[in-house]
Each structure stands twice: as C-alpha cells, then as structure tokens.
Enzyme design. Structure first.
Site, PDB file in Angstrom:
ATOM      1  N   ARG A 171       0.838  -1.207   0.000  1.00  0.00           N
ATOM      2  CA  ARG A 171       0.000   0.000   0.000  1.00  0.00           C
ATOM      3  C   ARG A 171       0.869   1.251   0.000  1.00  0.00           C
ATOM      4  O   ARG A 171       0.583   2.220  -0.708  1.00  0.00           O
ATOM      5  CB  ARG A 171      -0.947   0.022   1.195  1.00  0.00           C
ATOM      6  CG  ARG A 171      -1.998   1.133   1.090  1.00  0.00           C
ATOM      7  CD  ARG A 171      -2.969   1.142   2.265  1.00  0.00           C
ATOM      8  NE  ARG A 171      -4.111   1.987   1.989  1.00  0.00           N
ATOM      9  CZ  ARG A 171      -4.156   3.300   2.210  1.00  0.00           C
ATOM     10  NH1 ARG A 171      -3.087   3.915   2.690  1.00  0.00           N
ATOM     11  NH2 ARG A 171      -5.249   3.996   1.945  1.00  0.00           N
ATOM     12  N   CYS A 172       1.935   1.244   0.796  1.00  0.00           N
ATOM     13  CA  CYS A 172       2.833   2.399   0.833  1.00  0.00           C
ATOM     14  C   CYS A 172       3.433   2.691  -0.539  1.00  0.00           C
ATOM     15  O   CYS A 172       3.690   3.850  -0.877  1.00  0.00           O
ATOM     16  CB  CYS A 172       3.981   2.149   1.815  1.00  0.00           C
ATOM     17  SG  CYS A 172       3.504   2.034   3.548  1.00  0.00           S
ATOM     18  N   MET A 173       3.666   1.647  -1.320  1.00  0.00           N
ATOM     19  CA  MET A 173       4.370   1.792  -2.601  1.00  0.00           C
ATOM     20  C   MET A 173       3.440   2.110  -3.768  1.00  0.00           C
ATOM     21  O   MET A 173       3.877   2.091  -4.923  1.00  0.00           O
ATOM     22  CB  MET A 173       5.151   0.520  -2.918  1.00  0.00           C
ATOM     23  CG  MET A 173       6.267   0.215  -1.938  1.00  0.00           C
ATOM     24  SD  MET A 173       7.324  -1.146  -2.488  1.00  0.00           S
ATOM     25  CE  MET A 173       6.167  -2.535  -2.464  1.00  0.00           C
TER      26      MET A 173
END
Length: 408
Positions: A396-398
């Site tokens: 999700r962060c990426m």
C-alpha cells in the site's frame, strides 16, 4: 472527458495506479545519513528493482494500468519555462544557498537535455564528487561542510502513497513530516498543474504542500464514498485533519464523515496504514497493539465548522455504525502471537494493497498474517520484499491509486 482521478474506496477494483521504480537515489544512501533520510538499512538496488518490477507485473497481470511518477513528472515539464520554474523551486528547497555553487549546479541540471534523465537526477541527489565547484570569495561557497552531497537524495520516493492522496476526484498535496521528504511533493505539484492529462479538468486541492501542519497519505484511508479514516500519528498532525475535513466536505459532496484514529506518535506505527488497512467491505487487517487503547474521533459534515465527537464504542461498533454494516471482521497481524505480530507488523504485514474487494497484494515474508488473511477468505497476491521492506513500507505504501471502480 472522463475525470482522470476517481477513488471513492480503498477496495474498489483498481484500474490505474502510480508507482515509482527505485532508482539511483538508493545508491546514495550512506550509513552516517540513514536516520536523517528515514531509513534503517541500505537496500541493494538491483534486487529492489527486481522486487518492484515483480510488484508492477503482478498488478498488470490483474488488469491494472501502471504509470510511473518519474514519467509523469518528466511529461509535466513540457516547456523550457516550466522546467526552469521547477528547477528554481527544487534548488530553493534543496537549500543550495552559495551563489557560485548554485550557479554551477543549475548549469549542470540545465545541461541535461533529456527530461526524464533530468528528473532521475533530481531524485538521485547530487554528490560533491560528481563535479568541482569553483571557490570564489563568497563565504557560503568557500566554507566546506562534511556532507558528501550538494543535494541530498530522495530514497523514500518509492513510497508514492505519502506525498499526495486522491480522495474522490480531488487531491491532497501533502506537507511532509520530515524536512528531508518535503521536496518529494514538488513532483506532485507540477504533475497536477502541468501534465496534459489534467489540463482539461483542473485538479481541486484539498490540502496544499505550503500548509503549516504535517499530513501524509499513509494516514488517509478511503473506506467508502461517505467515510474517510485518517490517522493521528507521527506523520499527521491533528490540526491537519481539521483543515482537510473542511475542504473534503466543501469539494467532495459524497463524503459525510471522517474517523480520526489516534495511533500515537511512534516510528513503528508511522502511518495508519502500517497498522490498519481495509481488505473487503467488512474485513480489515489490524495490528493487535493498537486495539486496546485506540481513541477514535468522528468528524461530521455540517454547515460551517465540522462537528467533532470522541467516540466511546469499541472500534468494531464504530465501524459497523459508520459503514452501515451488521458486523466487521478484524484479521490480526501475526494472529494472536504478540511476538509474531510485532515482527510481521515491522515487516508491513498489515500494509495490504486491495486490487478489488477481498483481493490484496502482500509481502510473502509475513506467513502468519498471510495465513490469517487466507483463512478469512481473502485472495492473496504475494510479492517478494526483502530489499523493498528496508525502507519500512509495504504494497500500500508503494502505490498511489488514480482510478478505482465504484463499489456495488
């Protein structure tokens, strides 16, 4: 023309997503500067790129269009005037103050004719051993410091979730917590102001990078077309949520409530999505450590100033009420084993990217959490992450979704 942005949930079918393939900025990480650049270790670039390519291909294989930050930024600098404007802001925010130093650095960047190469170099930073600056009689030019860079690298760029956030058809262009990351949002500014895909339908900003309080995209979850969840965290200030809430309610008609989760200001829980993500209409990953003492505030859409209330129910009941569900299921990171939970949360076991309801991308390195997700009926797409995870971020962060399908 169809609006190029459309995100009204975190689980609607993912149609288009923006990534950043790690580049030479990772090779400019050094042990003495890891803390200031928010890294705990130095990833091996070649392997990190292989892992990231696997991630991108996993998304493409599920019908997701993958676009890249570096390409969009290069395409946004479509004239010499815009390119010069970007470079001026970039050098200002890189704190290049010596008169002669700045002049030579500016000439160096302007000598790079290929715009994509130009963007890559701005992301990588500039080492002092790349060329020699003439030392004249200006004090700021003459005095050397020990930093090996004229311009620091931006190794966190592959976490594209943080610098801006799509909410509905609008954008929160964020004010980053750490000084070292604030230049990252400059790319978003130029993309949304100058990229051809946004020229026919100018983007509405819900938040601006010039604001005086911090806000990061890992703390913003779009639960439904009516409800957002935002973390009060190490990276997002409570005052920012109030500012964002007013603009969301003014510009995005569908949203009626914001749930503010106070997860504490600690690095291991840097963003809400490191401890809590939505994987289906009624299913959520959660890190056990935040459950017991979590305080949730609701911000309601009313005329004038948003109405804020501290919720007293359990998190399950709060979510059921606001999401209009009979029940919700929490899938605990690491299961009921607190040692496993701590280890797998650190390796982003809770940080899932939904590509559709009940279907997510996860790191393969969190076997207990992944098993719990599968037992809950969630379809998993596993990706390797031994190098990518060193930056403390998961799927999700990426990723920064631009377009998701509407929920049924």
């Amino acid at each position: 023309m169809t609006n190029p942005l459309n995100v009204y949930s975190d689980i609607g079918g993912l149609k288009q997503v923006m990534l950043h393939r790690p580049g030479h900025e990772l090779e400019n990480l050094m042990p003495d500067y890891l803390e200031s650049l928010l890294f705990d270790d130095i990833p091996f670039l070649e392997q990190a790129q292989k892992e990231h390519d696997f991630f991108a291909d996993t998304l493409r294989n599920q019908g997701v269009e993958v676009i890249y930050l570096e390409d969009l930024a290069a395409e946004a600098l479509h004239s010499e005037e815009v390119r010069q404007q970007f470079l001026t802001e970039y050098l200002n925010e890189a704190y290049v103050t010596g008169v002669d130093t700045r002049k030579e650095i500016e000439q160096y960047f302007l000598s790079i004719k290929d715009t994509r190469e130009f963007i890559d170099q701005t992301m990588a930073g500039l080492r002092k051993n790349q060329f020699t600056i003439t030392r004249n009689q200006n004090l700021s030019d003459m005095v050397e410091d020990s930093n090996p860079f004229y311009i620091d690298p931006m190794p966190n760029l592959y976490f594209t979730r943080d610098t801006f956030s799509i909410v509905g058809k609008s954008v929160s262009l964020n004010k980053m917590y750490a000084k070292t990351r604030r230049r990252e949002t400059l790319y978003g500014k130029y993309i949304f102001q100058h990229h051809p895909m946004f020229q026919d339908d100018p983007v509405k900003l819900l938040y601006n990078r010039t604001m005086d309080t911090r806000l990061e995209g890992g703390d913003i979850l779009v639960l439904t077309p009516k409800v957002l969840a935002i973390g009060i965290s190490q990276r997002t200030d409570v005052n920012s949520i109030e500012k964002l809430a007013k603009n969301v309610f003014d510009y995005e008609d569908s949203f009626e409530h914001i749930l503010a989760f106070n997860i504490g200001e600690v690095r291991k829980f840097m963003h809400l999505d490191t401890v809590f993500t939505m994987v289906d209409h009624d299913k959520f990953t959660i890190h056990p450590e935040i459950e017991e003492n979590l305080v949730v505030y609701s911000v309601a859409k009313e005329s004038g100033v948003p109405k804020i209330v501290e919720e007293t129910d359990s998190l399950e009941r709060i979510l059921c009420r606001y999401l209009e569900l009979p029940a919700v299921e929490f899938i605990r990171c690491g299961g009921d084993d607190l040692t496993a939970a701590a280890r797998e949360q650190w390796n982003d076991g809770s940080n899932t990217l939904a590509i559709g309801p009940g279907e997510v991308v996860v790191y393969d390195r969190n076997p207990i959490t992944n098993q719990k997700l599968e037992e809950a009926g969630v379809i998993l797409h596993r990706i390797p992450g031994s190098e990518l995870v060193r930056g403390r971020g998961g799927p999700r962060c990426m990723s920064m979704p631009f377009i998701r399908e509407a929920l049924d």
